[in-house]
Design an enzyme around this catalytic site. Structure first.
Site, PDB file in Angstrom:
ATOM      1  N   CYS A 114       0.828  -1.221   0.000  1.00 42.58           N
ATOM      2  CA  CYS A 114       0.000   0.000   0.000  1.00 42.58           C
ATOM      3  C   CYS A 114       0.853   1.258   0.000  1.00 42.58           C
ATOM      4  CB  CYS A 114      -0.921   0.004   1.205  1.00 42.58           C
ATOM      5  SG  CYS A 114      -2.066  -1.373   1.159  1.00 42.58           S
ATOM      6  N   HIS A 258      -3.805   7.153   1.117  1.00 35.43           N
ATOM      7  CA  HIS A 258      -4.012   5.832   0.521  1.00 35.43           C
ATOM      8  C   HIS A 258      -5.423   5.385   0.888  1.00 35.43           C
ATOM      9  CE1 HIS A 258      -3.954   1.606  -0.182  1.00 35.43           C
ATOM     10  NE2 HIS A 258      -3.905   1.302   1.105  1.00 35.43           N
ATOM     11  N   ASN A 288      -9.996  -0.639  -2.428  1.00 32.67           N
ATOM     12  CA  ASN A 288      -8.586  -0.425  -2.072  1.00 32.67           C
ATOM     13  C   ASN A 288      -7.704  -1.131  -3.116  1.00 32.67           C
ATOM     14  OD1 ASN A 288      -5.997  -0.755  -0.988  1.00 32.67           O
ATOM     15  ND2 ASN A 288      -6.721  -1.043   1.096  1.00 32.67           N
TER      16      ASN A 288
HETATM   17  O1  UT7 Z   1      -4.663  -1.135   2.624  1.00 37.36           O
HETATM   18  C1  UT7 Z   1      -3.910  -1.163   3.760  1.00 37.36           C
HETATM   19  C2  UT7 Z   1      -4.246  -2.023   4.796  1.00 37.36           C
HETATM   20  N1  UT7 Z   1      -5.614  -2.369   5.081  1.00 37.36           N
HETATM   21  C3  UT7 Z   1      -6.356  -1.639   5.889  1.00 37.36           C
HETATM   22  O2  UT7 Z   1      -6.006  -0.539   6.270  1.00 37.36           O
HETATM   23  C4  UT7 Z   1      -7.607  -2.261   6.423  1.00 37.36           C
HETATM   24  C5  UT7 Z   1      -7.712  -2.037   7.901  1.00 37.36           C
HETATM   25  N2  UT7 Z   1      -8.798  -2.763   8.544  1.00 37.36           N
HETATM   26  C6  UT7 Z   1     -10.087  -2.614   8.237  1.00 37.36           C
HETATM   27  O3  UT7 Z   1     -10.402  -1.884   7.328  1.00 37.36           O
HETATM   28  C7  UT7 Z   1     -11.127  -3.314   9.080  1.00 37.36           C
HETATM   29  O4  UT7 Z   1     -10.484  -3.953  10.161  1.00 37.36           O
HETATM   30  C8  UT7 Z   1     -11.971  -4.356   8.306  1.00 37.36           C
HETATM   31  C9  UT7 Z   1     -12.924  -3.644   7.343  1.00 37.36           C
HETATM   32  C10 UT7 Z   1     -11.094  -5.322   7.557  1.00 37.36           C
HETATM   33  C11 UT7 Z   1     -12.833  -5.156   9.267  1.00 37.36           C
HETATM   34  O5  UT7 Z   1     -13.686  -4.259   9.970  1.00 37.36           O
HETATM   35  P1  UT7 Z   1     -13.796  -4.328  11.548  1.00 37.36           P
HETATM   36  O6  UT7 Z   1     -14.734  -3.292  11.950  1.00 37.36           O
HETATM   37  O7  UT7 Z   1     -12.398  -4.270  12.107  1.00 37.36           O
HETATM   38  O8  UT7 Z   1     -14.454  -5.736  11.763  1.00 37.36           O
HETATM   39  P2  UT7 Z   1     -13.930  -6.975  12.635  1.00 37.36           P
HETATM   40  O9  UT7 Z   1     -12.831  -7.680  11.929  1.00 37.36           O
HETATM   41  O10 UT7 Z   1     -13.697  -6.512  14.032  1.00 37.36           O
HETATM   42  O11 UT7 Z   1     -15.179  -7.902  12.616  1.00 37.36           O
HETATM   43  C12 UT7 Z   1     -16.427  -7.518  13.222  1.00 37.36           C
HETATM   44  C13 UT7 Z   1     -17.475  -8.553  12.883  1.00 37.36           C
HETATM   45  C14 UT7 Z   1     -17.012 -10.001  13.118  1.00 37.36           C
HETATM   46  O12 UT7 Z   1     -18.123 -10.739  13.562  1.00 37.36           O
HETATM   47  P3  UT7 Z   1     -18.334 -11.082  15.136  1.00 37.36           P
HETATM   48  O13 UT7 Z   1     -17.117 -11.856  15.528  1.00 37.36           O
HETATM   49  O14 UT7 Z   1     -18.415  -9.745  15.817  1.00 37.36           O
HETATM   50  O15 UT7 Z   1     -19.584 -11.846  15.148  1.00 37.36           O
HETATM   51  C15 UT7 Z   1     -16.607 -10.467  11.738  1.00 37.36           C
HETATM   52  O16 UT7 Z   1     -16.709 -11.867  11.592  1.00 37.36           O
HETATM   53  O17 UT7 Z   1     -17.796  -8.469  11.497  1.00 37.36           O
HETATM   54  C16 UT7 Z   1     -17.652  -9.776  10.891  1.00 37.36           C
HETATM   55  N3  UT7 Z   1     -17.229  -9.587   9.510  1.00 37.36           N
HETATM   56  C17 UT7 Z   1     -18.101  -9.437   8.509  1.00 37.36           C
HETATM   57  N4  UT7 Z   1     -19.422  -9.418   8.466  1.00 37.36           N
HETATM   58  C18 UT7 Z   1     -20.020  -9.229   7.277  1.00 37.36           C
HETATM   59  C19 UT7 Z   1     -15.961  -9.512   9.012  1.00 37.36           C
HETATM   60  N5  UT7 Z   1     -16.001  -9.317   7.693  1.00 37.36           N
HETATM   61  C20 UT7 Z   1     -17.312  -9.265   7.347  1.00 37.36           C
HETATM   62  C21 UT7 Z   1     -17.984  -9.081   6.127  1.00 37.36           C
HETATM   63  N6  UT7 Z   1     -19.330  -9.069   6.140  1.00 37.36           N
HETATM   64  N7  UT7 Z   1     -17.333  -8.898   4.953  1.00 37.36           N
END
Ligand code: UT7
Length: 331
Positions: A114, A258, A288
Site C-alpha cells: 500500500c 491511501h 482499495n
Molecule cells: O490497505 C492497507 C491495509 N488495510 C487496511 O487498512 C484495512 C484495515 N482494517 C479494516 O479496514 C477493518 O479492520 C476491516 C474492514 C477489515 C474489518 O472491519 P472491523 O470493523 O475491524 O471488523 P472486525 O474484523 O472486528 O469484525 C467484526 C465482525 C465479526 O463478527 P463477530 O465476531 O463480531 O460476530 C466479523 O466476523 O464483522 C464480521 N465480519 C463481517 N461481516 C459481514 C468480518 N467481515 C465481514 C464481512 N461481512 N465482509
C-alpha cells in the site's frame, strides 16, 4: 536546486464493476456491513484474458505521458510499484518498458504494498535531485481480486481489495513547485499481519494441494491490527511531512490518503481538523487498489479540478510490512 515535479498523471480502471450485492452472492456479507465498516459501495475487478497488471499500467502510463505533454522517448527510467506482478519473475517494470517501446532504459520494481507508490515516488525524487535522470515514469498497478479468498473465510479482506492502475511522470524542475520532502518508515515486526505467504521460496515445494488448502496463496489480513496501527501512523507521518517543511495542517490544500478504508481516512481528517473538500476519497467507487490508490486519486483529482497547480498537497500511506510514508509537494 533541482526539484522533482509531477508533470503528468494517468489512470486505468478495469471495466467490470463489482457491487456489494454481487459480492454478497459469493460469501456471507451484505451491502450494509460493507458500507458501514469500509465506506465501499462498489469496486473494479479485472477480466481475465482482457486486462493484466501490465496492460492496465500501460494505459495509465500513456495517459500520464499525454498529460505531461512529453514524448514516450523522453522517459529515462521506470519505477513500478506492485505486489501483484504478472509474473513471479521478472518484475513488471521490464514488461512495461517493453510495452512502451523503451528497451534499454532501467526498470525497477518496488514491493512495498500500500505504501509502494510513496516509496517509488521517493526513489524517483532522489534520482532526479542527484541529476541522474530527468524524466521518470512512476506506476502503481495491482490485480488483487485474483488473490482474494472469496469464501466466508476471506470475507473481511475480499470486500476491500480491488484492481486498477495509476501513473505519474516525475521530471526535473528549477521552479518553486515540486516534491518538498518524502518520509519512509517500516516495522517488520508486523510482517505477518497483512501478507500473502505463498509461493514461498524456502519450502520443499512451492506449490501443493496442502498449501492451497491452507490458504497461503490468498491475501491474509488481521484487519483490527492494521486498522489500529494505521490511524496512528497515518497521522504521525503526515505531521512529520508538515513539520519538516514548517507547515500546519490548515495550510494544506489537499490530503490524498491511501484508500485503505473510508473510516481510516475520516479518522485522520478529524484529527487534522480538515474540511471535506481538503481530503480526497474515492474508495466508495474503487475499493482499495493497494499501490494504485494514490496515483489514481491524484489523476482523478486533477481532472475534476480538485488538484491544481500551486496547491500544497500531502500524500500518505500505510500498509503491509508494516510500511508507511508520506510526501509533501507543491503541485
Ligand atoms: O490497505 C492497507 C491495509 N488495510 C487496511 O487498512 C484495512 C484495515 N482494517 C479494516 O479496514 C477493518 O479492520 C476491516 C474492514 C477489515 C474489518 O472491519 P472491523 O470493523 O475491524 O471488523 P472486525 O474484523 O472486528 O469484525 C467484526 C465482525 C465479526 O463478527 P463477530 O465476531 O463480531 O460476530 C466479523 O466476523 O464483522 C464480521 N465480519 C463481517 N461481516 C459481514 C468480518 N467481515 C465481514 C464481512 N461481512 N465482509
Amino acid at each position: 536546486m533541482i526539484k522533482s515535479k509531477i508533470t503528468g498523471l494517468g489512470r486505468y480502471l478495469p471495466e467490470r464493476v463489482v457491487t456489494n450485492n454481487e459480492i454478497s452472492t459469493m460469501m456471507d456479507t451484505n451491502h450494509g456491513w460493507i458500507v458501514e465498516r469500509t465506506g465501499i459501495e462498489e469496486r473494479r475487478w479485472f477480466t481475465p484474458g482482457k486486462e493484466t497488471v501490465n496492460s492496465m499500467a500501460a494505459e495509465a502510463s500513456k495517459m500520464a505521458i499525454k498529460d505531461a505533454g512529453i514524448s514516450t522517448e523522453e522517459i529515462d527510467f521506470i519505477i513500478f510499484a506492485t505486489i501483484t506482478p504478472d509474473y513471479f519473475l521478472p518484475g513488471n517494470g521490464v514488461l512495461l518498458q517493453r510495452e512502451l517501446g523503451l528497451q534499454g532504459i532501467g526498470a525497477l520494481d518496488v514491493r512495498n504494498a500500500c505504501s509502494g507508490f510513496i516509496y517509488a515516488l521517493s526513489i524517483a525524487d532522489q534520482f532526479i535531485k542527484t541529476g541522474m535522470y530527468g524524466s521518470i515514469l512512476v506506476v502503481g498497478a495491482e490485480i488483487q481480486s485474483s488473490a482474494l479468498d472469496k469464501s466466508d473465510r476471506g470475507r473481511s479482506s475480499a470486500v476491500i481489495f480491488a484492481d486498477g492502475a495509476g501513473a505519474a511522470i516525475v521530471q526535473a524542475s528549477n521552479g518553486e513547485e515540486g516534491i518538498l520532502s518524502t518520509h519512509l518508515h517500516a516495522d517488520g515486526d508486523y510482517a505477518e499481519e497483512l501478507y500473502v505467504r505463498d509461493p514461498g521460496s524456502s519450502r520443499k515445494t512451492r506449490i501443493s494441494e496442502e498449501l492451497i488448502e491452507e490458504g497461503g496463496f490468498n491475501l491474509f489480513m488481521n484487519g483490527n491490527a492494521v486498522f489500529k496501527h494505521a490511524i496512528v501512523k497515518f497521522h504521525e507521518v503526515i505531521m512529520e511531512a508538515l513539520d519538516a517543511n514548517g507547515y500546519k495542517p490548515e495550510q494544506l490544500d489537499l490530503l490524498i490518503p491511501h484508500q485503505a478504508n473510508l473510516r481510516i481516512s475520516q479518522f485522520i481528517q478529524e484529527r487534522l481538523k480538515l474540511p471535506d473538500h481538503k481530503v480526497y476519497n474515492n474508495i466508495m467507487k474503487l475499493g482499495n487498489t493497494t499501490a494504485a490508490t494514490i496515483p489514481i486519486a491524484m489523476s482523478e483529482a486533477k481532472d475534476s479540478g480538485r488538484l491544481s497547480s500551486g496547491n500544497l498537497v500531502c500524500l500518505a500511506a500505510f500498509g503491509s510490512g508494516f510500511a508507511w510514508g508520506s510526501a509533501l509537494l507543491r503541485f
